[in-house]
Scaffold this motif. Structure first.
Motif, PDB file in Angstrom:
ATOM      1  N   LEU A 260       0.847  -1.191   0.000  1.00 43.44           N
ATOM      2  CA  LEU A 260       0.000   0.000   0.000  1.00 43.44           C
ATOM      3  C   LEU A 260       0.883   1.242   0.000  1.00 43.44           C
ATOM      4  CD1 LEU A 260      -2.817   1.286   0.300  1.00 43.44           C
ATOM      5  CD2 LEU A 260      -2.479   1.161   2.773  1.00 43.44           C
ATOM      6  N   ARG A 261       0.586   2.145  -0.913  1.00 44.56           N
ATOM      7  CA  ARG A 261       1.330   3.407  -0.977  1.00 44.56           C
ATOM      8  C   ARG A 261       0.372   4.547  -0.656  1.00 44.56           C
ATOM      9  NH1 ARG A 261       6.342   3.312  -2.676  1.00 44.56           N
ATOM     10  NH2 ARG A 261       7.056   1.322  -3.462  1.00 44.56           N
ATOM     11  N   ILE A 262       0.800   5.423   0.209  1.00 48.51           N
ATOM     12  CA  ILE A 262       0.005   6.577   0.605  1.00 48.51           C
ATOM     13  C   ILE A 262       0.686   7.826   0.061  1.00 48.51           C
ATOM     14  CG2 ILE A 262      -0.900   7.902   2.562  1.00 48.51           C
ATOM     15  CD1 ILE A 262      -2.082   5.121   2.442  1.00 48.51           C
ATOM     16  N   GLY A 263      -0.105   8.733  -0.475  1.00 50.05           N
ATOM     17  CA  GLY A 263       0.433   9.969  -1.010  1.00 50.05           C
ATOM     18  C   GLY A 263      -0.612  11.059  -0.985  1.00 50.05           C
ATOM     19  N   CYS A 264      -0.361  12.109  -1.712  1.00 46.70           N
ATOM     20  CA  CYS A 264      -1.278  13.241  -1.781  1.00 46.70           C
ATOM     21  C   CYS A 264      -1.086  13.963  -3.106  1.00 46.70           C
ATOM     22  CB  CYS A 264      -1.020  14.191  -0.619  1.00 46.70           C
ATOM     23  SG  CYS A 264       0.627  14.930  -0.658  1.00 46.70           S
ATOM     24  N   HIS A 265      -1.869  14.993  -3.307  1.00 45.44           N
ATOM     25  CA  HIS A 265      -1.730  15.866  -4.473  1.00 45.44           C
ATOM     26  C   HIS A 265      -0.634  16.870  -4.165  1.00 45.44           C
ATOM     27  CE1 HIS A 265      -4.192  17.067  -8.048  1.00 45.44           C
ATOM     28  NE2 HIS A 265      -4.572  15.824  -7.874  1.00 45.44           N
ATOM     29  N   LEU A 266       0.322  17.038  -5.069  1.00 42.71           N
ATOM     30  CA  LEU A 266       1.394  18.016  -4.878  1.00 42.71           C
ATOM     31  C   LEU A 266       1.429  19.008  -6.031  1.00 42.71           C
ATOM     32  CD1 LEU A 266       4.291  15.686  -3.682  1.00 42.71           C
ATOM     33  CD2 LEU A 266       2.844  17.172  -2.293  1.00 42.71           C
ATOM     34  N   SER A 267       1.885  20.207  -5.743  1.00 41.31           N
ATOM     35  CA  SER A 267       2.032  21.225  -6.776  1.00 41.31           C
ATOM     36  C   SER A 267       3.251  20.906  -7.633  1.00 41.31           C
ATOM     37  CB  SER A 267       2.218  22.601  -6.131  1.00 41.31           C
ATOM     38  OG  SER A 267       2.579  23.549  -7.109  1.00 41.31           O
ATOM     39  N   SER A 268       3.085  21.028  -8.932  1.00 40.55           N
ATOM     40  CA  SER A 268       4.194  20.784  -9.855  1.00 40.55           C
ATOM     41  C   SER A 268       4.913  22.080 -10.247  1.00 40.55           C
ATOM     42  CB  SER A 268       3.694  20.063 -11.109  1.00 40.55           C
ATOM     43  OG  SER A 268       2.747  20.859 -11.787  1.00 40.55           O
ATOM     44  N   SER A 269       4.530  23.196  -9.645  1.00 40.02           N
ATOM     45  CA  SER A 269       5.076  24.495 -10.054  1.00 40.02           C
ATOM     46  C   SER A 269       6.597  24.593  -9.890  1.00 40.02           C
ATOM     47  CB  SER A 269       4.396  25.631  -9.292  1.00 40.02           C
ATOM     48  OG  SER A 269       4.663  25.527  -7.908  1.00 40.02           O
ATOM     49  N   ALA A 270       7.169  23.897  -8.908  1.00 36.26           N
ATOM     50  CA  ALA A 270       8.616  23.955  -8.694  1.00 36.26           C
ATOM     51  C   ALA A 270       9.351  22.802  -9.369  1.00 36.26           C
ATOM     52  CB  ALA A 270       8.921  23.973  -7.203  1.00 36.26           C
ATOM     53  N   GLY A 271       8.629  21.936 -10.065  1.00 34.56           N
ATOM     54  CA  GLY A 271       9.257  20.849 -10.803  1.00 34.56           C
ATOM     55  C   GLY A 271       9.116  19.492 -10.133  1.00 34.56           C
ATOM     56  N   TYR A 272       9.535  18.475 -10.866  1.00 37.17           N
ATOM     57  CA  TYR A 272       9.398  17.097 -10.413  1.00 37.17           C
ATOM     58  C   TYR A 272      10.274  16.786  -9.201  1.00 37.17           C
ATOM     59  CZ  TYR A 272       6.853  16.239 -14.715  1.00 37.17           C
ATOM     60  OH  TYR A 272       5.936  16.290 -15.714  1.00 37.17           O
ATOM     61  N   LEU A 273      11.506  17.230  -9.220  1.00 41.25           N
ATOM     62  CA  LEU A 273      12.396  16.941  -8.096  1.00 41.25           C
ATOM     63  C   LEU A 273      11.830  17.510  -6.806  1.00 41.25           C
ATOM     64  CD1 LEU A 273      14.952  15.751  -6.911  1.00 41.25           C
ATOM     65  CD2 LEU A 273      16.161  17.848  -7.597  1.00 41.25           C
ATOM     66  N   GLU A 274      11.310  18.718  -6.856  1.00 38.59           N
ATOM     67  CA  GLU A 274      10.727  19.325  -5.649  1.00 38.59           C
ATOM     68  C   GLU A 274       9.507  18.551  -5.179  1.00 38.59           C
ATOM     69  OE1 GLU A 274      11.975  21.591  -3.540  1.00 38.59           O
ATOM     70  OE2 GLU A 274      13.721  21.415  -4.835  1.00 38.59           O
ATOM     71  N   MET A 275       8.704  18.037  -6.113  1.00 38.86           N
ATOM     72  CA  MET A 275       7.574  17.203  -5.697  1.00 38.86           C
ATOM     73  C   MET A 275       8.085  15.951  -4.987  1.00 38.86           C
ATOM     74  SD  MET A 275       4.653  17.396  -8.667  1.00 38.86           S
ATOM     75  CE  MET A 275       5.685  16.930 -10.060  1.00 38.86           C
ATOM     76  N   GLY A 276       9.134  15.352  -5.520  1.00 43.34           N
ATOM     77  CA  GLY A 276       9.722  14.175  -4.892  1.00 43.34           C
ATOM     78  C   GLY A 276      10.229  14.470  -3.501  1.00 43.34           C
ATOM     79  N   LYS A 277      10.908  15.600  -3.341  1.00 42.04           N
ATOM     80  CA  LYS A 277      11.430  15.981  -2.034  1.00 42.04           C
ATOM     81  C   LYS A 277      10.301  16.220  -1.031  1.00 42.04           C
ATOM     82  CE  LYS A 277      15.782  18.028  -3.577  1.00 42.04           C
ATOM     83  NZ  LYS A 277      16.553  19.289  -3.705  1.00 42.04           N
ATOM     84  N   THR A 278       9.229  16.844  -1.498  1.00 47.30           N
ATOM     85  CA  THR A 278       8.078  17.068  -0.621  1.00 47.30           C
ATOM     86  C   THR A 278       7.452  15.741  -0.219  1.00 47.30           C
ATOM     87  OG1 THR A 278       7.636  19.228  -1.617  1.00 47.30           O
ATOM     88  CG2 THR A 278       5.816  18.187  -0.434  1.00 47.30           C
ATOM     89  N   ALA A 279       7.308  14.847  -1.186  1.00 45.72           N
ATOM     90  CA  ALA A 279       6.738  13.526  -0.886  1.00 45.72           C
ATOM     91  C   ALA A 279       7.587  12.804   0.155  1.00 45.72           C
ATOM     92  CB  ALA A 279       6.624  12.694  -2.164  1.00 45.72           C
TER      93      ALA A 279
END
Length: 92
Positions: free
Chosen positions: A2-21
């Motif tokens: 099971l993987r848990i996540g959320c909606h993230l903003s892509s405005s700062a790019g993919y790497l930043e979304m990964g770091k936030t996750a």
């Protein structure tokens, strides 16, 4: 698994979304491919994608969900002034 996540903003790019996750303990996330209310997509940054892929591998982030903008729902209206921009958005 099971993987848990959320909606993230892509405005700062993919790497930043990964770091936030990773920061919030998410193993996945969803993101809009462009502004959810329509408009043109940002240019793809190959370096950002490569950096994200390496980061995601290192932090076991998988199975992302790319969420299309709301304007891509052609069933919401058949009025030409509303429908035409949806078709343009879907084909760009």
């Amino acid at each position: 698994m099971l993987r848990i996540g959320c909606h993230l903003s892509s405005s700062a790019g993919y790497l930043e979304m990964g770091k936030t996750a990773a920061k919030i303990g998410a193993g996945t996330f969803a993101f809009f491919t462009r502004n959810p209310r329509g408009g043109a997509a940002k240019a793809i940054d190959e370096g950002d994608i490569a950096a994200f892929l390496a980061f995601a591998e290192e932090h076991d982030i998988k199975n992302l969900v790319a969420h299309a903008p709301y304007t891509l729902n052609p069933c919401s209206s058949r009025k030409q002034h509303v429908f035409s921009p949806k078709i343009r958005c879907a084909t760009t």
